[in-house]
Design a protein around this motif. Structure first.
Motif: not given
Length: 531
Positions: A413-418, A438-449
């Protein structure tokens, strides 16, 4: 750290997204955020300092087995604390150590450093000498076989001042092997610039990753040794309190209206009036100075009645259309960022408005966030823009935007989004059980919520938070990352008081606390059911 969080971390870190595609260097501000995030995830600053100091001690022991005189020059911050720990470890191994502190011990500004100073001070005696140097005249005359520079770390900027400058001159004058802790004092760790002198080290022991400036200042760095201090590279993938610290601007006493940005929120329709109001109120709570909320006339009257804090811009017609552009162009000259989409509707005339207005935003050079119906309308005319662009779809909206259904596997999923982020030259924040940024070069995952945030309107609050950060000139990726954390944390705070029967408006009151004290989220994180 809550057991649930660690279960989630274990799940993610076992998915194969390792450090092979991460940068081999880290800037000073990124390192500061990583260390703060490490504390959020249960790796304390005292623990990191212990590991760093041990690395320095081991570098000495590996090279010098029987020297008599080791002198530490230490500052009042974390870098000095690394020096205190190294001195203690060398003392245990039978070395004699002298510690020269640049200032008063009572002024040590780092809690872990102060604790390590007290531990070392307790054993002052025949093999440990300690001096507090308030000015250059108090610098003791010392001989040394090995000198350790632990005066200033990666956060140091600008020229050196007394007594640091004189201590650097003292270090350079000594005929000893010189070891710099993390970065030689006087060298800008990000640029390698030297303004008023710097320690000329024979060896620099840096931590976690190399720093960009160390490459450009090789004449001061000497040999470079990068040491592991117990920080998993995978932590760079996770949002935390450090990301909020990067994004939120500090307030200064002589600030005036406009210093913290002006935001234009465009949304609402004959059906929806609450969405743009929520986004605007969230932006104000996040700290932006001025929000203009532009909506069709009837909706604008409803919004104005909701709160005296809202500046409502009445646009002609029941739904936004091409004719409204001329009414909005003057506001583009007044603001710093635009949020377009909350409650907009998808009438044909409104989709036409979105396409044309995006062109005007791009021409004006303003940062743009597209959400909800704004995203769906953009799907018909999508293209890379020449301005910073943030898109905040949920998975259904992502499918509308791209025509692609996202898989369940988070790595895929992250690969497609990036890839989509690269194609659109945008930052994408895909909302879900785990938010993916995702940006073109960076990835973050967020777990709050939590599951209570499925209620309508929480996405509008998110847009307002990110929009406020963008208006304050925060970089798009950092604004989206911090916004995801803040929004989810506010939902967790609300759930801690009301359970999962929360309203989107309940999140608003928690935004100030989350922005100013994001670590406080640790007290309520167990309300998250994202794992």
């Amino acid at each position: 750290m809550d057991k649930l969080i660690w279960q989630g971390l274990s799940l993610l870190l076992g998915l194969g997204m390792q450090a092979d595609n991460m940068s081999l260097q880290v800037s000073s501000r990124e390192m500061r955020a990583i260390e703060t995030n490490a504390e959020y995830f249960g790796i304390g600053l005292l623990q990191l300092m212990e590991n760093a100091g041990r690395c320095v001690a081991q570098a000495v022991m590996k090279r010098f087995s029987n020297v008599e005189r080791i002198v530490f020059f230490c500052g009042l911050g974390g870098n000095g604390g690394d020096g205190f720990v190294a001195a203690r470890h060398l003392l245990v191994q039978g070395y004699n150590v002298t510690v020269i502190l640049a200032g008063r011990s009572r002024d040590i500004c780092h809690s872990a450093a102060a604790q390590n100073w007290r531990a070392l001070k307790a054993v002052v005696g025949e093999r440990v000498c300690m001096f507090e140097v308030l000015d250059s005249s108090a610098i003791p005359v010392v001989g040394a076989d090995v000198v350790v520079d632990a005066l200033l770390g990666t956060g140091s900027k600008g020229g050196l001042r007394a007594p640091i400058l004189q201590l650097v001159e003292c270090i350079n004058s000594l005929k000893a092997f010189k070891i710099a802790v993390d970065v030689p004092t006087g060298v800008d760790s990000d640029t390698g610039e030297v303004l008023s002198g710097a320690v000329r080290a024979d060896l620099t022991v840096t931590f976690y990753k190399s720093k960009p400036g160390l490459v450009n200042a090789r004449g001061f760095v000497g040999d470079l040794e990068v040491c592991d201090i117990g920080l998993p590279f995978e932590l760079e993938r996770l949002t935390g309190s450090g990301d909020v610290g990067l994004a939120c601007k500090p307030r200064f006493s002589d600030a005036h209206k406009g210093c913290f940005g002006r935001l234009l929120v465009i949304g609402g329709s004959s059906v929806f009036s609450g969405a743009p109001a929520l986004a605007s109120l969230a932006a104000l709570r996040t700290g932006v100075d001025v929000v203009y909320t532009a909506s069709p006339e009837r909706t604008a009257h409803d919004i104005a009645a909701l709160s005296p804090d809202l500046i409502s811009v009445n646009l002609s017609g029941e739904n936004l259309c091409r004719a409204n552009i001329d009414e909005l162009i003057p506001y583009l000259q007044m603001i710093d960022a635009v949020v377009l989409g909350p409650g907009l509707g998808l009438k044909a005339e409104t989709c036409d408005f979105v396409k044309l207005f995006i062109d005007h935003v791009e021409t004006a050079g303003k940062t743009l966030l597209l959400d909800a119906d704004g995203l769906k309308a953009f799907a018909f005319c999508k293209r890379p823009l020449k301005i910073p662009l943030v898109l905040t779809p949920h998975m259904g909206e992502f499918e509308v935007l791209t025509g692609k259904r996202l898989p369940e596997n988070i790595v895929e999923k992250t690969d497609i989004i990036q890839r989509t982020a690269r194609e659109l030259n945008a930052v994408l924040l895909v909302k879900g059980k785990i938010d993916i940024i995702c940006s073109s070069s960076r990835i973050k995952w967020n777990f709050t919520g939590n599951a209570g945030m499925t209620v309508g309107g929480t996405g509008d609050v998110l847009s307002g938070i990110i929009g406020a950060l963008l208006a304050q000139k925060t970089a798009a990726f950092e604004a989206a990352t911090a916004g995801a954390f803040i929004n989810g944390a506010c939902g967790d705070f609300a759930a801690s008081k009301k359970g999962f029967h929360i309203l989107a408006s309940d999140l608003l009151e928690w935004i100030p606390q989350t922005c100013t004290d994001p670590m406080s989220h640790l007290k309520v994180q167990h309300h998250s059911n994202r794992f």
